[in-house]
Design a protein around this motif. Structure first.
Motif, PDB file in Angstrom:
ATOM      1  N   ALA A 160       3.915  -8.079  -3.465  1.00 46.89           N
ATOM      2  CA  ALA A 160       4.296  -7.350  -2.252  1.00 46.89           C
ATOM      3  C   ALA A 160       4.214  -8.263  -1.023  1.00 46.89           C
ATOM      4  O   ALA A 160       5.114  -8.258  -0.169  1.00 46.89           O
ATOM      5  CB  ALA A 160       3.400  -6.129  -2.065  1.00 46.89           C
ATOM      6  N   PHE A 161       3.135  -9.056  -0.938  1.00 45.98           N
ATOM      7  CA  PHE A 161       3.004  -9.962   0.204  1.00 45.98           C
ATOM      8  C   PHE A 161       4.068 -11.064   0.161  1.00 45.98           C
ATOM      9  O   PHE A 161       4.603 -11.468   1.202  1.00 45.98           O
ATOM     10  CB  PHE A 161       1.607 -10.573   0.234  1.00 45.98           C
ATOM     11  N   VAL A 162       4.363 -11.560  -1.051  1.00 51.10           N
ATOM     12  CA  VAL A 162       5.410 -12.579  -1.176  1.00 51.10           C
ATOM     13  C   VAL A 162       6.752 -12.027  -0.715  1.00 51.10           C
ATOM     14  O   VAL A 162       7.492 -12.668   0.048  1.00 51.10           O
ATOM     15  CB  VAL A 162       5.504 -13.088  -2.627  1.00 51.10           C
ATOM     16  N   MET A 163       7.088 -10.845  -1.171  1.00 51.28           N
ATOM     17  CA  MET A 163       8.368 -10.250  -0.799  1.00 51.28           C
ATOM     18  C   MET A 163       8.413  -9.920   0.683  1.00 51.28           C
ATOM     19  O   MET A 163       9.475  -9.996   1.320  1.00 51.28           O
ATOM     20  CB  MET A 163       8.610  -8.992  -1.632  1.00 51.28           C
ATOM     21  N   TYR A 164       7.255  -9.565   1.249  1.00 48.55           N
ATOM     22  CA  TYR A 164       7.210  -9.317   2.693  1.00 48.55           C
ATOM     23  C   TYR A 164       7.518 -10.611   3.455  1.00 48.55           C
ATOM     24  O   TYR A 164       8.260 -10.609   4.445  1.00 48.55           O
ATOM     25  CB  TYR A 164       5.840  -8.778   3.081  1.00 48.55           C
ATOM     26  N   MET A 216       5.281  -1.498   4.806  1.00 42.02           N
ATOM     27  CA  MET A 216       4.411  -2.355   4.009  1.00 42.02           C
ATOM     28  C   MET A 216       3.143  -1.612   3.587  1.00 42.02           C
ATOM     29  O   MET A 216       2.729  -1.660   2.430  1.00 42.02           O
ATOM     30  CB  MET A 216       4.050  -3.601   4.827  1.00 42.02           C
ATOM     31  N   PHE A 217       2.529  -0.905   4.536  1.00 45.18           N
ATOM     32  CA  PHE A 217       1.313  -0.156   4.216  1.00 45.18           C
ATOM     33  C   PHE A 217       1.580   0.920   3.169  1.00 45.18           C
ATOM     34  O   PHE A 217       0.791   1.129   2.256  1.00 45.18           O
ATOM     35  CB  PHE A 217       0.749   0.466   5.489  1.00 45.18           C
ATOM     36  N   LYS A 218       2.735   1.593   3.317  1.00 45.54           N
ATOM     37  CA  LYS A 218       3.074   2.653   2.357  1.00 45.54           C
ATOM     38  C   LYS A 218       3.265   2.075   0.957  1.00 45.54           C
ATOM     39  O   LYS A 218       2.886   2.686  -0.039  1.00 45.54           O
ATOM     40  CB  LYS A 218       4.331   3.392   2.813  1.00 45.54           C
ATOM     41  N   PHE A 219       3.868   0.884   0.896  1.00 39.82           N
ATOM     42  CA  PHE A 219       4.105   0.263  -0.399  1.00 39.82           C
ATOM     43  C   PHE A 219       2.792  -0.095  -1.084  1.00 39.82           C
ATOM     44  O   PHE A 219       2.592   0.150  -2.271  1.00 39.82           O
ATOM     45  CB  PHE A 219       4.974  -0.979  -0.224  1.00 39.82           C
ATOM     46  N   ILE A 220       1.861  -0.674  -0.317  1.00 37.78           N
ATOM     47  CA  ILE A 220       0.549  -1.035  -0.879  1.00 37.78           C
ATOM     48  C   ILE A 220      -0.212   0.220  -1.301  1.00 37.78           C
ATOM     49  O   ILE A 220      -0.874   0.253  -2.342  1.00 37.78           O
ATOM     50  CB  ILE A 220      -0.263  -1.852   0.146  1.00 37.78           C
ATOM     51  N   SER A 221      -0.108   1.284  -0.512  1.00 33.58           N
ATOM     52  CA  SER A 221      -0.768   2.545  -0.875  1.00 33.58           C
ATOM     53  C   SER A 221      -0.218   3.091  -2.173  1.00 33.58           C
ATOM     54  O   SER A 221      -0.959   3.613  -3.013  1.00 33.58           O
ATOM     55  CB  SER A 221      -0.575   3.568   0.251  1.00 33.58           C
ATOM     56  N   ALA A 222       1.096   2.973  -2.349  1.00 33.35           N
ATOM     57  CA  ALA A 222       1.707   3.451  -3.587  1.00 33.35           C
ATOM     58  C   ALA A 222       1.216   2.650  -4.785  1.00 33.35           C
ATOM     59  O   ALA A 222       0.958   3.196  -5.864  1.00 33.35           O
ATOM     60  CB  ALA A 222       3.229   3.365  -3.472  1.00 33.35           C
ATOM     61  N   LEU A 223       1.046   1.331  -4.602  1.00 32.68           N
ATOM     62  CA  LEU A 223       0.524   0.495  -5.679  1.00 32.68           C
ATOM     63  C   LEU A 223      -0.899   0.895  -6.039  1.00 32.68           C
ATOM     64  O   LEU A 223      -1.274   0.945  -7.215  1.00 32.68           O
ATOM     65  CB  LEU A 223       0.553  -0.977  -5.261  1.00 32.68           C
ATOM     66  N   PHE A 224      -1.703   1.186  -5.020  1.00 36.82           N
ATOM     67  CA  PHE A 224      -3.088   1.594  -5.278  1.00 36.82           C
ATOM     68  C   PHE A 224      -3.133   2.905  -6.056  1.00 36.82           C
ATOM     69  O   PHE A 224      -3.917   3.067  -6.987  1.00 36.82           O
ATOM     70  CB  PHE A 224      -3.851   1.729  -3.969  1.00 36.82           C
ATOM     71  N   CYS A 225      -2.287   3.858  -5.675  1.00 36.43           N
ATOM     72  CA  CYS A 225      -2.241   5.146  -6.377  1.00 36.43           C
ATOM     73  C   CYS A 225      -1.826   4.946  -7.828  1.00 36.43           C
ATOM     74  O   CYS A 225      -2.360   5.600  -8.732  1.00 36.43           O
ATOM     75  CB  CYS A 225      -1.263   6.093  -5.680  1.00 36.43           C
ATOM     76  N   LEU A 226      -0.885   4.020  -8.057  1.00 38.80           N
ATOM     77  CA  LEU A 226      -0.463   3.735  -9.423  1.00 38.80           C
ATOM     78  C   LEU A 226      -1.609   3.184 -10.241  1.00 38.80           C
ATOM     79  O   LEU A 226      -1.811   3.557 -11.400  1.00 38.80           O
ATOM     80  CB  LEU A 226       0.698   2.726  -9.406  1.00 38.80           C
TER      81      LEU A 226
END
Length: 253
Positions: free
Chosen positions: A238-242, A1-11
């Motif tokens: 992301a939170f919804v899918m989590y 989950m953290f990695k996914f959010i980090s990827a969104l931030f980088c995007l």
């Protein structure tokens, strides 16, 4: 989950990233405080109007801005009538007419900014062989962006002891090679400001640099708003899918 959010931030960061260019042997331009910097940065309309005035009264005598049109000035806060009046101050060659002849007419808001010279050769002839660059994308094309434009305008000085300049050459510590053919274009008191802003080299340089940043990227504010909305949407998604994932796999051990 953290990695996914980090990827969104980088995007999201990539949507507001500024390219970096090599600057040769010139001194690094000092960073200025621009309201357009940062994820939520916006252009200062009053500064843009002052910057346009400096460009039109000083820079436009040598530098073209062919990728911008007069109607774009509406984004600076000018009314439709004001834009029409500004465009009408210039003359463009149009045609052919019914007789196959080219003719001159006042510029329209839909026309691109009129170049001060008919062609590249005429521009070079009028400037001792040096070609004044088009300013449409100048901020994007120079290392440091608006900081570089400001630094160049304020960086003229006497050459160091032992350095000699030819006729028509000027020394500037922020110019690669330190020598350029453009004389100092702006000085205190050259342009009158109606809003009471200081009529100084510093203020002129800040305003015209801010204006040229807008010319180079007029849709920057819309791009940032779109990027922020996309980031927030993907973050909520992301939170919804989590939550969906936790519910689907809740009974599986």
């Amino acid at each position: 989950m953290f990695k996914f959010i980090s990827a969104l931030f980088c995007l999201f960061v990539l949507t507001v990233a500024v390219p970096v260019y090599a600057s040769g042997d010139a001194e690094k331009p000092p960073q200025q405080e621009w309201g357009s910097n940062g994820i939520l940065g916006t252009y200062d309309r009053a500064a843009l109007q002052r910057g346009y005035k400096v460009y039109s009264q000083v820079c436009a005598s040598c530098h073209s801005m062919e990728r911008a049109s007069y109607r774009n000035l509406a984004d600076l806060g000018y009314s439709a009538q004001e834009v029409k009046a500004i465009a009408a101050e210039y003359t463009v060659v149009d045609g052919p007419d019914d007789e196959g002849e080219m003719f001159e007419r006042p510029a329209l808001p839909s026309d691109n900014f009129v170049s001060p010279f008919a062609n590249r050769q005429a521009a070079m002839y009028a400037n001792n062989g040096a070609f004044p660059p088009d300013m449409s994308l100048l901020v994007k094309a120079r290392a440091g962006g608006a900081d570089y434009i400001y630094a160049l305008l304020t960086g003229y000085d006497e050459p160091p002891h032992g350095d000699e300049l030819l006729d028509g050459q000027y020394w500037n510590k922020y110019m690669p090679g330190h020598v350029l053919a453009m004389a100092p274009p702006i000085a205190d008191g050259m342009v009158a400001y109606e809003d009471g802003s200081p009529e100084t080299l510093h203020q002129y340089s800040m305003d015209v640099s801010h204006f040229l940043a807008w010319v180079s990227e007029p849709h920057m504010e819309a791009r940032k708003r779109t990027g922020l909305k996309a980031f927030l949407f993907l973050l909520v998604f992301a939170f919804v899918m989590y939550g969906v994932k936790k519910k689907v796999w809740a009974d599986i051990h």
